[in-house]
Design a protein around this motif. Structure first.
Motif, PDB file in Angstrom:
ATOM      1  N   SER A 205      -2.898   9.909  -1.572  1.00 21.13           N
ATOM      2  CA  SER A 205      -2.835   8.637  -2.291  1.00 21.13           C
ATOM      3  C   SER A 205      -3.178   7.489  -1.350  1.00 21.13           C
ATOM      4  O   SER A 205      -3.035   7.599  -0.128  1.00 21.13           O
ATOM      5  N   PHE A 206      -3.653   6.403  -1.935  1.00 22.50           N
ATOM      6  CA  PHE A 206      -3.976   5.187  -1.179  1.00 22.50           C
ATOM      7  C   PHE A 206      -3.418   3.987  -1.933  1.00 22.50           C
ATOM      8  O   PHE A 206      -3.406   3.956  -3.169  1.00 22.50           O
ATOM      9  N   SER A 222      -4.967  -5.970   2.086  1.00 14.95           N
ATOM     10  CA  SER A 222      -4.541  -4.971   3.064  1.00 14.95           C
ATOM     11  C   SER A 222      -4.500  -3.639   2.340  1.00 14.95           C
ATOM     12  O   SER A 222      -3.816  -3.492   1.325  1.00 14.95           O
ATOM     13  N   HIS A 223      -5.265  -2.678   2.836  1.00 15.82           N
ATOM     14  CA  HIS A 223      -5.344  -1.368   2.178  1.00 15.82           C
ATOM     15  C   HIS A 223      -4.908  -0.273   3.150  1.00 15.82           C
ATOM     16  O   HIS A 223      -4.657  -0.514   4.329  1.00 15.82           O
ATOM     17  N   GLY A 224      -4.817   0.949   2.632  1.00 17.64           N
ATOM     18  CA  GLY A 224      -4.290   2.052   3.432  1.00 17.64           C
ATOM     19  C   GLY A 224      -5.320   2.847   4.197  1.00 17.64           C
ATOM     20  O   GLY A 224      -4.971   3.816   4.873  1.00 17.64           O
ATOM     21  N   ALA A 262       2.541   2.559   2.324  1.00 12.01           N
ATOM     22  CA  ALA A 262       3.396   3.644   2.817  1.00 12.01           C
ATOM     23  C   ALA A 262       2.915   4.998   2.300  1.00 12.01           C
ATOM     24  O   ALA A 262       2.468   5.117   1.171  1.00 12.01           O
ATOM     25  N   ASN A 263       2.995   6.006   3.163  1.00 16.61           N
ATOM     26  CA  ASN A 263       2.724   7.397   2.779  1.00 16.61           C
ATOM     27  C   ASN A 263       1.277   7.672   2.371  1.00 16.61           C
ATOM     28  O   ASN A 263       1.003   8.641   1.656  1.00 16.61           O
ATOM     29  N   ASP A 264       0.351   6.825   2.805  1.00 12.89           N
ATOM     30  CA  ASP A 264      -1.050   7.085   2.486  1.00 12.89           C
ATOM     31  C   ASP A 264      -1.555   8.288   3.267  1.00 12.89           C
ATOM     32  O   ASP A 264      -1.093   8.571   4.375  1.00 12.89           O
ATOM     33  N   ILE A 265      -2.524   8.975   2.685  1.00 11.52           N
ATOM     34  CA  ILE A 265      -3.079  10.172   3.304  1.00 11.52           C
ATOM     35  C   ILE A 265      -4.029   9.766   4.433  1.00 11.52           C
ATOM     36  O   ILE A 265      -4.394   8.582   4.568  1.00 11.52           O
ATOM     37  N   CYS A 276     -10.032   3.388  -1.649  1.00 12.89           N
ATOM     38  CA  CYS A 276      -9.476   2.067  -1.361  1.00 12.89           C
ATOM     39  C   CYS A 276     -10.156   0.979  -2.184  1.00 12.89           C
ATOM     40  O   CYS A 276      -9.511  -0.003  -2.581  1.00 12.89           O
ATOM     41  N   CYS A 277     -11.436   1.155  -2.454  1.00 13.09           N
ATOM     42  CA  CYS A 277     -12.127   0.203  -3.335  1.00 13.09           C
ATOM     43  C   CYS A 277     -11.542   0.280  -4.742  1.00 13.09           C
ATOM     44  O   CYS A 277     -11.318  -0.743  -5.399  1.00 13.09           O
ATOM     45  N   TYR A 278     -11.273   1.503  -5.177  1.00 12.01           N
ATOM     46  CA  TYR A 278     -10.730   1.692  -6.529  1.00 12.01           C
ATOM     47  C   TYR A 278      -9.346   1.071  -6.662  1.00 12.01           C
ATOM     48  O   TYR A 278      -9.050   0.362  -7.630  1.00 12.01           O
TER      49      TYR A 278
END
Length: 281
Positions: A205-206, A222-224, A262-265, A276-278
């Motif tokens: 997940s992201f 801010s993205h994962g 948190a908990n991003d792959i 991340c774009c999605y």
């Protein structure tokens, strides 16, 4: 980041620890740049693969049965297993309905291998394309014709094959090459048209947080995902600007952190930028 591609997923701590120690000693940010040779010595390299196979084909080179066994040399440990990935690679874009393929990770008394770009997939595709070339030699057909004969009739790859053959004047150039090779004993020319299909399973997940500031209309994101030279920050900013209908220079990307993601792959598998774009739109 960089160097071994997939190695950054499972073995980043070596470089991180070295940089952290140097940064603490020098009191300033540190970046480590390694040669490819040093990279492979420290972190590992792509797994070797040994493939055995037996195939039965018709006069056109269409596979009637194929039995293949792939053995991936993962070295002294199975930190980065490749077997299942090799299975997804060897099928490539071909009709596998008459195939029986097994892929196994093999431990040996050599240094542990590591994930490289397209781990397992690369070795699998290399194996099946070698088999296609072997078949073409035996049935005395153009390897491109043999490949086309083994692709499902409803595959979009066939459309690409036709377009590339036309735009590249393939048939005329192939005839010219064959005539040249017949007339020249010591100097030979070659040309190959090889398809590649890379499965992109979405896993993990992201997350992202998009903040819009009413005072001046600026946007921060801010993205994962981790920017490693693939352009993920630029892509995310462009998507946000497009969706919000604002100029690109009003959108800025902030560092990734585990508070907002948190908990991003792991960043890998050729899916992170799109994911991340999605999530950011």
């Amino acid at each position: 980041m960089g160097g071994g591609y997939g190695i950054k997923i499972t073995r980043p701590n070596f470089a991180a620890a070295g940089c952290a120690l140097a940064a603490m000693d020098l009191g300033r940010p540190v970046r480590m740049v390694m040669t490819m040779e040093a990279n492979m010595e420290v972190f590992g390299k792509r797994a070797e693969v040994f493939t055995t196979y037996e195939a039965g084909v018709d006069d056109g080179g269409t596979i009637q049965y194929l039995k293949a066994d792939l053995y991936e040399n993962v070295g002294s440990s199975t930190n980065d297993p490749n077997g299942d990935l090799a299975l997804s690679g060897i099928k490539n874009c071909y009709d596998e309905s008459k195939w029986s393929v097994i892929a196994k990770d093999v431990r040996t008394n050599t240094p542990s291998s590591a994930y490289m770009r397209g781990p397992g997939t690369n070795e699998g595709i290399a194996s099946i394309e070698y088999i296609m070339e072997h078949i073409a030699t035996v049935v005395k057909k153009d390897p491109t014709e043999v490949r086309i004969n083994n692709i499902p009739k409803d595959s979009p790859i066939l459309v690409l094959f036709d377009a590339i053959k036309k735009s590249g004047d393939y048939d005329k150039r192939r005839t010219s090459l064959n005539e040249f090779n017949k007339a020249n004993r010591w100097m030979k020319k070659g040309m190959s048209l090889v398809p590649m299909q890379f499965d992109m399973p979405y896993f993990g997940s992201f997350h992202a947080i998009v903040s819009i500031y009413g005072g001046d209309g600026t946007v921060t994101v801010s993205h994962g995902g981790i920017e490693g030279g693939q352009g993920i920050n630029t892509k995310v900013a462009q998507v946000c600007a497009y969706i919000l209908g604002v100029p690109l220079d009003l959108v800025s990307i902030k560092p990734s952190n585990t508070l907002t993601a948190a908990n991003d792959i792991a960043t890998g598998g050729s899916i992170t930028s799109e994911s991340c774009c999605y999530v950011s739109h």
